[in-house]
Design a protein around this motif. Structure first.
Motif, PDB file in Angstrom:
ATOM      1  N   GLU A 114      50.051  31.985  43.537  1.00  0.00           N
ATOM      2  CA  GLU A 114      49.059  31.847  42.471  1.00  0.00           C
ATOM      3  C   GLU A 114      47.674  32.007  43.084  1.00  0.00           C
ATOM      4  OE1 GLU A 114      48.179  27.223  41.836  1.00  0.00           O
ATOM      5  OE2 GLU A 114      50.324  27.640  42.034  1.00  0.00           O
ATOM      6  N   GLU A 115      46.665  32.091  42.247  1.00  0.00           N
ATOM      7  CA  GLU A 115      45.298  32.183  42.774  1.00  0.00           C
ATOM      8  C   GLU A 115      44.958  30.920  43.558  1.00  0.00           C
ATOM      9  OE1 GLU A 115      40.966  31.696  40.859  1.00  0.00           O
ATOM     10  OE2 GLU A 115      41.965  33.569  40.227  1.00  0.00           O
ATOM     11  N   VAL A 116      44.372  31.094  44.729  1.00  0.00           N
ATOM     12  CA  VAL A 116      43.942  29.970  45.551  1.00  0.00           C
ATOM     13  C   VAL A 116      42.508  30.234  46.013  1.00  0.00           C
ATOM     14  CG1 VAL A 116      46.288  29.512  46.366  1.00  0.00           C
ATOM     15  CG2 VAL A 116      44.776  30.972  47.723  1.00  0.00           C
ATOM     16  N   LYS A 117      41.932  29.226  46.645  1.00  0.00           N
ATOM     17  CA  LYS A 117      40.658  29.397  47.326  1.00  0.00           C
ATOM     18  C   LYS A 117      40.884  29.196  48.818  1.00  0.00           C
ATOM     19  CE  LYS A 117      37.432  28.336  43.605  1.00  0.00           C
ATOM     20  NZ  LYS A 117      36.307  27.472  43.151  1.00  0.00           N
ATOM     21  N   VAL A 118      40.417  30.165  49.600  1.00  0.00           N
ATOM     22  CA  VAL A 118      40.512  30.108  51.060  1.00  0.00           C
ATOM     23  C   VAL A 118      39.116  29.807  51.578  1.00  0.00           C
ATOM     24  CG1 VAL A 118      41.072  31.390  53.152  1.00  0.00           C
ATOM     25  CG2 VAL A 118      42.411  31.764  51.065  1.00  0.00           C
ATOM     26  N   ALA A 119      38.969  28.608  52.150  1.00  0.00           N
ATOM     27  CA  ALA A 119      37.654  28.159  52.610  1.00  0.00           C
ATOM     28  C   ALA A 119      36.610  28.316  51.498  1.00  0.00           C
ATOM     29  CB  ALA A 119      37.223  28.909  53.862  1.00  0.00           C
ATOM     30  N   GLY A 120      37.035  28.018  50.271  1.00  0.00           N
ATOM     31  CA  GLY A 120      36.123  28.039  49.141  1.00  0.00           C
ATOM     32  C   GLY A 120      35.990  29.361  48.425  1.00  0.00           C
ATOM     33  N   GLN A 121      36.613  30.420  48.935  1.00  0.00           N
ATOM     34  CA  GLN A 121      36.517  31.731  48.295  1.00  0.00           C
ATOM     35  C   GLN A 121      37.814  32.054  47.544  1.00  0.00           C
ATOM     36  OE1 GLN A 121      34.822  35.039  50.434  1.00  0.00           O
ATOM     37  NE2 GLN A 121      33.919  33.712  51.987  1.00  0.00           N
ATOM     38  N   ALA A 122      37.674  32.485  46.292  1.00  0.00           N
ATOM     39  CA  ALA A 122      38.829  32.752  45.445  1.00  0.00           C
ATOM     40  C   ALA A 122      39.597  33.973  45.922  1.00  0.00           C
ATOM     41  CB  ALA A 122      38.384  32.946  44.001  1.00  0.00           C
ATOM     42  N   VAL A 123      40.929  33.837  45.935  1.00  0.00           N
ATOM     43  CA  VAL A 123      41.832  34.929  46.334  1.00  0.00           C
ATOM     44  C   VAL A 123      42.940  35.016  45.290  1.00  0.00           C
ATOM     45  CG1 VAL A 123      43.428  35.782  48.097  1.00  0.00           C
ATOM     46  CG2 VAL A 123      41.352  34.569  48.783  1.00  0.00           C
ATOM     47  N   PRO A 124      43.154  36.180  44.684  1.00  0.00           N
ATOM     48  CA  PRO A 124      44.227  36.309  43.692  1.00  0.00           C
ATOM     49  C   PRO A 124      45.611  36.142  44.323  1.00  0.00           C
ATOM     50  CG  PRO A 124      42.656  38.129  43.524  1.00  0.00           C
ATOM     51  CD  PRO A 124      42.357  37.408  44.805  1.00  0.00           C
ATOM     52  N   ALA A 125      46.591  35.819  43.489  1.00  0.00           N
ATOM     53  CA  ALA A 125      47.974  35.774  43.959  1.00  0.00           C
ATOM     54  C   ALA A 125      48.349  37.123  44.556  1.00  0.00           C
ATOM     55  CB  ALA A 125      48.897  35.440  42.795  1.00  0.00           C
ATOM     56  N   GLY A 126      49.156  37.086  45.625  1.00  0.00           N
ATOM     57  CA  GLY A 126      49.562  38.331  46.273  1.00  0.00           C
ATOM     58  C   GLY A 126      49.802  38.130  47.753  1.00  0.00           C
ATOM     59  N   THR A 127      50.115  39.233  48.442  1.00  0.00           N
ATOM     60  CA  THR A 127      50.406  39.209  49.876  1.00  0.00           C
ATOM     61  C   THR A 127      49.284  39.914  50.631  1.00  0.00           C
ATOM     62  OG1 THR A 127      52.769  39.289  49.387  1.00  0.00           O
ATOM     63  CG2 THR A 127      52.116  39.779  51.648  1.00  0.00           C
TER      64      THR A 127
END
Length: 288
Positions: free
Chosen positions: A85-98
Protein backbone atom coordinates in the motif's frame (compact mmCIF):
# COMPACT_ATOMS: atom_id res chain seq x y z
CA UNK A 1 47.07 -38.15 -44.96
CA UNK A 2 46.14 -34.82 -43.40
CA UNK A 3 47.00 -34.56 -39.69
CA UNK A 4 44.62 -32.82 -37.28
CA UNK A 5 45.89 -30.19 -34.88
CA UNK A 6 46.26 -31.63 -31.32
CA UNK A 7 43.74 -29.09 -29.94
CA UNK A 8 41.15 -30.18 -32.50
CA UNK A 9 41.67 -33.81 -31.50
CA UNK A 10 41.23 -32.96 -27.83
CA UNK A 11 38.05 -31.01 -28.53
CA UNK A 12 36.62 -33.88 -30.56
CA UNK A 13 37.43 -36.31 -27.76
CA UNK A 14 35.53 -34.18 -25.26
CA UNK A 15 32.49 -34.03 -27.52
CA UNK A 16 32.51 -37.81 -27.95
CA UNK A 17 33.07 -38.57 -24.25
CA UNK A 18 30.38 -40.76 -22.65
CA UNK A 19 27.63 -39.00 -20.75
CA UNK A 20 28.80 -40.80 -17.64
CA UNK A 21 31.91 -38.59 -17.64
CA UNK A 22 29.79 -35.39 -17.28
CA UNK A 23 30.46 -33.58 -14.01
CA UNK A 24 27.82 -33.81 -11.29
CA UNK A 25 26.29 -30.60 -9.94
CA UNK A 26 27.35 -29.84 -6.39
CA UNK A 27 25.14 -28.13 -3.84
CA UNK A 28 27.48 -25.78 -2.00
CA UNK A 29 26.85 -22.87 0.39
CA UNK A 30 26.14 -19.57 -1.34
CA UNK A 31 28.76 -16.89 -0.85
CA UNK A 32 25.95 -14.34 -0.44
CA UNK A 33 22.77 -16.20 0.55
CA UNK A 34 19.51 -14.95 -0.94
CA UNK A 35 16.80 -13.78 1.48
CA UNK A 36 13.09 -13.08 1.07
CA UNK A 37 11.33 -11.35 3.95
CA UNK A 38 7.60 -10.67 3.91
CA UNK A 39 6.23 -8.78 6.90
CA UNK A 40 2.58 -7.91 7.55
CA UNK A 41 2.42 -4.13 7.90
CA UNK A 42 -0.49 -1.70 8.30
CA UNK A 43 -3.30 -3.17 6.15
CA UNK A 44 -0.98 -5.06 3.79
CA UNK A 45 2.74 -5.96 3.83
CA UNK A 46 6.36 -5.05 3.12
CA UNK A 47 8.53 -7.52 1.20
CA UNK A 48 12.33 -7.49 0.90
CA UNK A 49 14.41 -9.53 -1.56
CA UNK A 50 18.19 -9.31 -1.26
CA UNK A 51 21.44 -11.26 -0.99
CA UNK A 52 23.61 -11.08 2.14
CA UNK A 53 27.33 -10.44 1.61
CA UNK A 54 29.84 -11.32 4.35
CA UNK A 55 33.04 -9.61 5.48
CA UNK A 56 35.40 -12.60 5.28
CA UNK A 57 38.23 -10.51 6.65
CA UNK A 58 37.39 -7.42 4.61
CA UNK A 59 36.23 -3.92 5.55
CA UNK A 60 32.65 -3.26 4.40
CA UNK A 61 32.14 0.49 4.11
CA UNK A 62 35.00 2.52 2.73
CA UNK A 63 36.56 -0.76 1.53
CA UNK A 64 34.48 -3.41 -0.17
CA UNK A 65 31.71 -0.81 -0.59
CA UNK A 66 33.25 2.59 -1.46
CA UNK A 67 31.96 5.73 0.19
CA UNK A 68 30.02 8.09 -2.04
CA UNK A 69 29.09 5.53 -4.69
CA UNK A 70 25.72 3.97 -5.48
CA UNK A 71 25.52 0.48 -3.98
CA UNK A 72 23.06 -2.37 -4.62
CA UNK A 73 22.41 -2.62 -0.84
CA UNK A 74 23.50 -6.21 -0.77
CA UNK A 75 25.10 -8.60 -3.25
CA UNK A 76 24.25 -10.05 -6.67
CA UNK A 77 21.02 -8.62 -8.13
CA UNK A 78 19.87 -5.28 -6.79
CA UNK A 79 17.91 -5.39 -3.55
CA UNK A 80 14.17 -4.81 -3.99
CA UNK A 81 11.49 -3.62 -1.61
CA UNK A 82 7.76 -4.01 -2.23
CA UNK A 83 5.01 -2.07 -0.49
CA UNK A 84 1.48 -3.47 -0.48
CA UNK A 85 0.00 0.00 0.00
CA UNK A 86 1.09 3.62 -0.13
CA UNK A 87 3.66 4.38 2.57
CA UNK A 88 5.93 7.24 3.56
CA UNK A 89 9.68 6.63 3.48
CA UNK A 90 11.41 9.11 5.77
CA UNK A 91 8.35 11.30 5.38
CA UNK A 92 8.08 11.11 1.58
CA UNK A 93 5.04 9.43 0.01
CA UNK A 94 5.68 6.32 -2.11
CA UNK A 95 2.89 4.52 -4.00
CA UNK A 96 2.32 0.79 -3.58
CA UNK A 97 4.67 -1.22 -5.78
CA UNK A 98 8.13 -2.76 -6.09
CA UNK A 99 11.31 -0.68 -6.16
CA UNK A 100 15.06 -1.19 -6.29
CA UNK A 101 16.53 -0.22 -2.92
CA UNK A 102 19.92 1.41 -3.45
CA UNK A 103 22.21 3.18 -1.00
CA UNK A 104 25.07 5.67 -1.08
CA UNK A 105 27.13 5.02 2.06
CA UNK A 106 29.17 7.64 3.87
CA UNK A 107 31.17 7.61 7.09
CA UNK A 108 28.13 8.93 8.96
CA UNK A 109 25.79 10.37 6.33
CA UNK A 110 24.01 7.97 4.00
CA UNK A 111 21.47 8.34 1.20
CA UNK A 112 18.85 5.73 0.39
CA UNK A 113 17.42 5.62 -3.13
CA UNK A 114 14.24 4.02 -4.46
CA UNK A 115 14.55 3.37 -8.19
CA UNK A 116 12.09 1.91 -10.72
CA UNK A 117 14.62 -0.44 -12.37
CA UNK A 118 14.16 -3.63 -10.34
CA UNK A 119 15.86 -5.91 -12.92
CA UNK A 120 19.40 -4.48 -12.74
CA UNK A 121 22.34 -6.63 -11.64
CA UNK A 122 24.18 -4.77 -8.95
CA UNK A 123 24.14 -1.02 -9.61
CA UNK A 124 26.27 -1.08 -12.75
CA UNK A 125 23.40 0.06 -15.00
CA UNK A 126 21.90 2.46 -12.45
CA UNK A 127 19.91 5.28 -14.07
CA UNK A 128 19.23 8.30 -11.82
CA UNK A 129 16.36 9.31 -14.11
CA UNK A 130 14.37 6.35 -12.76
CA UNK A 131 14.70 7.43 -9.13
CA UNK A 132 11.45 7.68 -7.19
CA UNK A 133 13.06 9.38 -4.21
CA UNK A 134 16.30 10.00 -2.33
CA UNK A 135 16.31 10.36 1.44
CA UNK A 136 19.15 10.97 3.91
CA UNK A 137 19.95 8.66 6.83
CA UNK A 138 22.52 8.48 9.60
CA UNK A 139 24.88 5.61 10.33
CA UNK A 140 25.22 4.60 13.99
CA UNK A 141 28.09 2.45 15.32
CA UNK A 142 27.46 -1.16 16.32
CA UNK A 143 28.90 -2.36 19.62
CA UNK A 144 30.32 -5.44 17.87
CA UNK A 145 31.00 -6.01 14.18
CA UNK A 146 28.37 -7.93 12.22
CA UNK A 147 29.85 -10.47 9.81
CA UNK A 148 26.92 -10.75 7.39
CA UNK A 149 24.78 -7.87 6.16
CA UNK A 150 21.14 -7.84 7.21
CA UNK A 151 18.02 -5.86 6.34
CA UNK A 152 15.33 -6.15 8.98
CA UNK A 153 12.05 -4.48 9.92
CA UNK A 154 12.26 -3.38 13.54
CA UNK A 155 10.06 -1.45 16.02
CA UNK A 156 6.96 -2.69 14.23
CA UNK A 157 3.78 -0.77 15.08
CA UNK A 158 0.35 -0.66 13.37
CA UNK A 159 1.33 2.40 11.33
CA UNK A 160 5.14 2.49 11.47
CA UNK A 161 8.32 0.42 11.29
CA UNK A 162 12.07 0.94 10.92
CA UNK A 163 14.01 -0.63 8.07
CA UNK A 164 17.44 -1.32 9.58
CA UNK A 165 20.57 -2.13 7.56
CA UNK A 166 23.37 -3.58 9.70
CA UNK A 167 26.82 -4.72 8.61
CA UNK A 168 30.37 -4.53 9.90
CA UNK A 169 30.46 -1.69 12.45
CA UNK A 170 27.46 0.30 11.13
CA UNK A 171 23.68 0.31 11.45
CA UNK A 172 21.51 2.63 9.36
CA UNK A 173 17.79 3.16 10.01
CA UNK A 174 15.14 4.22 7.50
CA UNK A 175 11.73 5.11 9.02
CA UNK A 176 8.58 3.85 7.29
CA UNK A 177 5.05 5.01 8.07
CA UNK A 178 1.55 4.23 6.80
CA UNK A 179 -2.00 5.51 7.24
CA UNK A 180 -4.09 2.43 8.05
CA UNK A 181 -6.98 4.45 9.51
CA UNK A 182 -7.73 6.07 6.16
CA UNK A 183 -7.79 2.69 4.42
CA UNK A 184 -9.73 0.81 7.10
CA UNK A 185 -12.37 3.53 7.49
CA UNK A 186 -12.95 3.39 3.73
CA UNK A 187 -13.33 -0.40 3.97
CA UNK A 188 -15.82 -0.08 6.83
CA UNK A 189 -17.88 2.54 4.99
CA UNK A 190 -18.07 0.31 1.92
CA UNK A 191 -18.83 -2.84 3.93
CA UNK A 192 -21.67 -1.18 5.82
CA UNK A 193 -23.44 -0.71 2.49
CA UNK A 194 -23.37 -4.44 1.82
CA UNK A 195 -25.44 -7.32 3.14
CA UNK A 196 -22.89 -8.77 5.56
CA UNK A 197 -22.09 -5.79 7.77
CA UNK A 198 -19.00 -6.24 10.00
CA UNK A 199 -20.59 -4.67 13.08
CA UNK A 200 -18.33 -6.23 15.70
CA UNK A 201 -15.02 -5.87 13.83
CA UNK A 202 -15.81 -2.27 12.90
CA UNK A 203 -16.73 -1.34 16.48
CA UNK A 204 -13.54 -2.96 17.79
CA UNK A 205 -11.44 -1.04 15.26
CA UNK A 206 -13.07 2.26 16.22
CA UNK A 207 -12.35 1.54 19.89
CA UNK A 208 -8.73 0.47 19.37
CA UNK A 209 -7.82 3.30 16.99
CA UNK A 210 -9.41 6.13 18.94
CA UNK A 211 -12.26 6.95 16.54
CA UNK A 212 -15.62 8.52 17.38
CA UNK A 213 -17.44 5.84 19.39
CA UNK A 214 -20.99 7.03 18.61
CA UNK A 215 -21.38 5.02 15.36
CA UNK A 216 -19.53 2.10 16.96
CA UNK A 217 -22.13 1.86 19.73
CA UNK A 218 -24.87 1.81 17.11
CA UNK A 219 -23.11 -1.07 15.35
CA UNK A 220 -22.87 -2.99 18.62
CA UNK A 221 -26.60 -2.52 19.22
CA UNK A 222 -27.23 -4.02 15.79
CA UNK A 223 -24.87 -6.90 16.59
CA UNK A 224 -26.61 -7.56 19.92
CA UNK A 225 -30.03 -7.45 18.21
CA UNK A 226 -28.87 -10.20 15.84
CA UNK A 227 -27.04 -12.18 18.58
CA UNK A 228 -28.97 -11.55 21.83
CA UNK A 229 -27.51 -14.56 23.66
CA UNK A 230 -23.87 -13.78 22.83
CA UNK A 231 -21.95 -12.23 25.74
CA UNK A 232 -19.14 -10.72 23.63
CA UNK A 233 -21.44 -8.03 22.19
CA UNK A 234 -22.43 -6.80 25.65
CA UNK A 235 -18.80 -6.91 26.81
CA UNK A 236 -17.65 -4.69 23.95
CA UNK A 237 -20.57 -2.35 24.46
CA UNK A 238 -19.53 -2.04 28.11
CA UNK A 239 -15.95 -1.21 27.08
CA UNK A 240 -17.06 1.53 24.68
CA UNK A 241 -19.50 3.04 27.17
CA UNK A 242 -16.87 3.07 29.89
CA UNK A 243 -14.41 4.77 27.55
CA UNK A 244 -17.04 7.45 26.92
CA UNK A 245 -17.45 7.95 30.66
CA UNK A 246 -20.97 6.50 30.70
CA UNK A 247 -20.20 4.33 33.70
CA UNK A 248 -23.74 3.40 34.78
CA UNK A 249 -24.58 2.14 31.29
CA UNK A 250 -21.21 0.36 31.11
CA UNK A 251 -21.89 -1.45 34.37
CA UNK A 252 -25.30 -2.58 33.12
CA UNK A 253 -23.82 -3.94 29.87
CA UNK A 254 -20.96 -5.72 31.69
CA UNK A 255 -23.39 -7.35 34.12
CA UNK A 256 -25.53 -8.52 31.18
CA UNK A 257 -22.41 -10.08 29.63
CA UNK A 258 -21.57 -11.80 32.93
CA UNK A 259 -25.10 -13.20 33.21
CA UNK A 260 -24.83 -14.74 29.74
CA UNK A 261 -21.29 -16.07 30.12
CA UNK A 262 -22.32 -18.21 33.11
CA UNK A 263 -24.02 -20.62 30.70
CA UNK A 264 -20.94 -21.11 28.51
CA UNK A 265 -19.70 -24.70 28.70
CA UNK A 266 -16.25 -23.64 27.51
CA UNK A 267 -14.54 -23.09 30.85
CA UNK A 268 -11.60 -21.23 29.30
CA UNK A 269 -13.84 -18.71 27.52
CA UNK A 270 -16.02 -18.38 30.60
CA UNK A 271 -13.04 -17.57 32.82
CA UNK A 272 -11.60 -15.12 30.29
CA UNK A 273 -14.78 -13.12 29.73
CA UNK A 274 -15.55 -13.15 33.44
CA UNK A 275 -12.15 -11.57 34.07
CA UNK A 276 -12.57 -9.05 31.23
CA UNK A 277 -16.01 -7.96 32.38
CA UNK A 278 -14.83 -7.60 35.98
CA UNK A 279 -12.05 -5.33 34.71
CA UNK A 280 -14.66 -3.12 32.99
CA UNK A 281 -16.75 -3.05 36.15
CA UNK A 282 -13.74 -2.00 38.20
CA UNK A 283 -12.86 0.76 35.72
CA UNK A 284 -16.46 1.99 35.75
CA UNK A 285 -16.45 2.15 39.55
CA UNK A 286 -18.93 -0.63 40.23
CA UNK A 287 -19.42 -1.58 43.86
CA UNK A 288 -18.24 -5.04 44.80
Amino acid sequence: MKHLHPLAVAAAALLLAPAAHAQAKLNIPQASPAVRVRQAFSTSFIELNYSRPSLRGRVAFGGLVPYGQVWRTGANAVTTIRFGEEVKVAGQAVPAGTYALLAIPGKTDWTFVLNRDTAQWGAYAYRPGLDVLRVPAKAAPLAAPQETMSLTLENLRPAAADLVLAWDHAAVTLPLTADPDRLVLKQIAAAMKGEKKPYMAAAQYYYNSGQDLTPALGWLDEYIKAHPAEYSGYYWKAKLLQKQGKNAEAIAAANQSLALVKDDKNEVAKAEYTRLNQAVLAAAGAKK
